[in-house]
Design a protein around this motif. Structure first.
Motif, PDB file in Angstrom:
ATOM      1  N   GLN A  67     -10.467  11.857  -1.486  1.00 27.40           N
ATOM      2  CA  GLN A  67     -10.074  12.469  -1.671  1.00 27.40           C
ATOM      3  C   GLN A  67      -8.835  12.681  -2.996  1.00 27.40           C
ATOM      4  N   GLN A  68      -8.471  12.955  -3.909  1.00 25.69           N
ATOM      5  CA  GLN A  68      -7.536  12.904  -4.910  1.00 25.69           C
ATOM      6  C   GLN A  68      -6.187  12.576  -3.886  1.00 25.69           C
ATOM      7  N   ASN A  69      -5.016  11.965  -3.937  1.00 33.90           N
ATOM      8  CA  ASN A  69      -4.118  11.825  -3.537  1.00 33.90           C
ATOM      9  C   ASN A  69      -3.267  13.126  -3.037  1.00 33.90           C
ATOM     10  N   LYS A  70      -2.746  13.125  -1.889  1.00 34.60           N
ATOM     11  CA  LYS A  70      -1.369  13.973  -1.553  1.00 34.60           C
ATOM     12  C   LYS A  70      -0.475  14.104  -0.507  1.00 34.60           C
ATOM     13  N   GLY A  71      -0.737  12.329  -0.092  1.00 37.25           N
ATOM     14  CA  GLY A  71       0.199  11.869   0.952  1.00 37.25           C
ATOM     15  C   GLY A  71       0.351  12.184   1.938  1.00 37.25           C
ATOM     16  N   LEU A  72       0.772  11.210   2.783  1.00 37.04           N
ATOM     17  CA  LEU A  72       0.606  11.384   4.669  1.00 37.04           C
ATOM     18  C   LEU A  72       0.657  12.406   5.230  1.00 37.04           C
ATOM     19  N   THR A  73       1.925  13.827   5.075  1.00 32.59           N
ATOM     20  CA  THR A  73       2.170  13.598   5.976  1.00 32.59           C
ATOM     21  C   THR A  73       0.592  15.398   5.874  1.00 32.59           C
ATOM     22  N   HIS A  74       0.170  15.752   4.059  1.00 35.86           N
ATOM     23  CA  HIS A  74      -0.184  16.387   4.036  1.00 35.86           C
ATOM     24  C   HIS A  74      -1.993  16.159   4.393  1.00 35.86           C
ATOM     25  N   THR A  75      -2.060  14.655   4.393  1.00 32.78           N
ATOM     26  CA  THR A  75      -3.373  14.536   5.058  1.00 32.78           C
ATOM     27  C   THR A  75      -3.201  14.287   6.110  1.00 32.78           C
ATOM     28  N   LEU A  76      -1.858  14.121   7.655  1.00 34.86           N
ATOM     29  CA  LEU A  76      -2.519  13.753   8.775  1.00 34.86           C
ATOM     30  C   LEU A  76      -2.174  15.121   9.232  1.00 34.86           C
ATOM     31  N   ASN A  77      -2.323  16.118   8.914  1.00 34.84           N
ATOM     32  CA  ASN A  77      -2.304  17.550   9.256  1.00 34.84           C
ATOM     33  C   ASN A  77      -3.469  17.984   8.894  1.00 34.84           C
ATOM     34  N   GLU A  78      -4.257  17.906   7.938  1.00 30.25           N
ATOM     35  CA  GLU A  78      -5.227  18.732   7.339  1.00 30.25           C
ATOM     36  C   GLU A  78      -6.446  17.380   8.537  1.00 30.25           C
ATOM     37  N   ASP A 178       5.730  17.165   9.057  1.00 25.91           N
ATOM     38  CA  ASP A 178       6.715  18.131   8.668  1.00 25.91           C
ATOM     39  C   ASP A 178       6.276  17.503   6.518  1.00 25.91           C
ATOM     40  N   PRO A 179       5.242  18.364   6.229  1.00 29.12           N
ATOM     41  CA  PRO A 179       5.134  18.529   4.447  1.00 29.12           C
ATOM     42  C   PRO A 179       6.330  17.576   3.594  1.00 29.12           C
ATOM     43  N   GLN A 180       7.846  18.315   3.828  1.00 28.92           N
ATOM     44  CA  GLN A 180       8.771  18.061   2.393  1.00 28.92           C
ATOM     45  C   GLN A 180       9.031  16.682   2.967  1.00 28.92           C
ATOM     46  N   ILE A 181       9.337  15.839   4.492  1.00 31.20           N
ATOM     47  CA  ILE A 181       9.860  14.428   4.554  1.00 31.20           C
ATOM     48  C   ILE A 181       8.714  13.615   4.874  1.00 31.20           C
ATOM     49  N   ARG A 182       8.453  12.270   4.470  1.00 33.45           N
ATOM     50  CA  ARG A 182       7.287  11.767   3.863  1.00 33.45           C
ATOM     51  C   ARG A 182       7.014  10.667   4.931  1.00 33.45           C
ATOM     52  N   LEU A 183       8.508  10.116   5.025  1.00 32.42           N
ATOM     53  CA  LEU A 183       9.315   9.385   6.412  1.00 32.42           C
ATOM     54  C   LEU A 183       8.663  10.291   7.391  1.00 32.42           C
ATOM     55  N   GLU A 184       7.327  10.273   7.848  1.00 30.49           N
ATOM     56  CA  GLU A 184       7.070  11.687   9.555  1.00 30.49           C
ATOM     57  C   GLU A 184       7.223  10.728  10.689  1.00 30.49           C
ATOM     58  N   ASP A 185       7.604   9.857  11.126  1.00 32.26           N
ATOM     59  CA  ASP A 185       7.651   8.901  12.439  1.00 32.26           C
ATOM     60  C   ASP A 185       8.604  10.213  13.007  1.00 32.26           C
ATOM     61  N   MET A 223      13.761   5.599   2.726  1.00 37.39           N
ATOM     62  CA  MET A 223      13.692   5.629   3.863  1.00 37.39           C
ATOM     63  C   MET A 223      15.777   6.367   4.298  1.00 37.39           C
ATOM     64  N   VAL A 224      16.321   5.937   3.967  1.00 41.15           N
ATOM     65  CA  VAL A 224      17.713   7.138   3.363  1.00 41.15           C
ATOM     66  C   VAL A 224      17.446   8.059   3.552  1.00 41.15           C
ATOM     67  N   GLU A 225      16.827   8.364   2.473  1.00 39.03           N
ATOM     68  CA  GLU A 225      17.017   9.628   1.909  1.00 39.03           C
ATOM     69  C   GLU A 225      15.878  10.757   3.012  1.00 39.03           C
TER      70      GLU A 225
END
Length: 294
Positions: A67-78, A178-185, A223-225
């Motif tokens: 796929q085109q880049n969606k980011g990790l959290t979107h990809t995991l949820n799908e 949460d797709p709004q927070i990309r550092l998911e763990d 990471m801090v954000e």
């Protein structure tokens, strides 16, 4: 026999990890546990990751989506939405599973419905796959059970991301990542423990975590954000301000002789009444230590 075992879905979100992706996938297909569904999603890689994955797919028959880049959290949820397994293991495309990892975790979780996440210890490897020298090589931490306050207040060592095995029902109960927070763990661990589940961490090595220049943890502002935004979702917790400022002091100390401009930004966010030993140590480094070059 395998029909009696729970199906485990392993999700590998691949992104520009061509030098590592083959070892990663092979460590999954070579697990001793016999009932695994492997979903590999290439999230817009610009290197030759897809060609390497396709070669392994022809040999081992797992599902691959490009796929085109969606980011990790979107990809995991799908991927989790279409997963057939009752247990889900998101796994970094640069890491390696120990061969008995899934078997050990499934056996542990079988009669423990209160455990929403099972984890374990890790070994650290470099970009060439070589173990780091002692004592940095291995995280030997004893078994521990974590509830929400343990995670939020960091009262016990965090579960390493490459070892997380989730109950799918727990992920669904909290609405997934949460797709709004990309550092998911951290956020998913807080959400699941906040829902009443425990995280149980086995006292043995289950994965090898690869440290290299493109690790997200190397990007300190990112990471801090992400972590501050995660903590802010639980600002009603009575220890929220303490947890927030303690984290900022730790990051200030880390950056104080590496990135002084960013360190000053962090320091401005720490009220003087909340300064601790790390804040003062960081100030000493900021004022008197030579600047380190990465």
């Amino acid at each position: 026999m395998t029909e009696q075992l729970p199906l485990v879905t392993v999700v590998i979100a691949s992104y520009n990890h061509a030098p590592y992706i083959e070892q990663c996938i092979l460590s999954v297909v070579q697990q001793t546990y016999p009932h695994i569904e492997l979903l590999v999603v290439d999230d817009g890689s610009t290197d030759d990751s897809v060609a390497r994955i396709e070669q392994l797919q022809r040999e081992h028959g797992f599902e691959l989506r490009v796929q085109q880049n969606k980011g990790l959290t979107h990809t995991l949820n799908e991927a989790i939405a279409r997963a057939k397994g009752s247990l889900i293991a998101p796994f970094g495309s640069d890491d390696i599973m120990v061969s008995e990892r899934i078997a050990k975790q499934v056996a542990y979780m079988q009669d423990k419905p209160e455990v929403g996440i099972c984890a374990g210890n890790i070994e650290l490897i470099d970009s060439d796959g070589q173990l780091f020298p002692e004592p940095r090589q291995r995280r030997d931490i004893a078994f521990r059970r974590l509830d929400f306050d343990d995670v939020f207040m960091e009262r016990k060592p965090y579960p390493p991301a490459p070892t997380l095995l989730f109950r799918k029902e727990a992920l669904e109960q909290v609405g997934g990542f949460d797709p709004q927070i990309r550092l998911e763990d951290l956020l998913i661990e807080l959400k699941i423990t906040h829902a009443g589940y425990y995280i149980d961490c086995l006292g043995e090595v289950l994965a090898q975590y690869r440290k290299h220049d493109s690790n997200s943890s190397k990007n300190t502002p990112f990471m801090v954000e992400s972590i501050l935004r995660t903590y802010a979702l639980f600002k009603d917790h009575p220890q929220y301000e303490f947890v927030r400022t303690r984290f900022l002091s730790s990051m200030f100390l880390k950056c104080s002789n590496r990135d002084r401009d960013y360190a000053k930004q962090l320091l401005r966010q720490i009220p003087f009444r909340s300064w601790n030993k790390k804040t003062w140590r960081g100030l000493g480094r900021l004022l008197f230590s030579p600047l380190e070059r990465n």
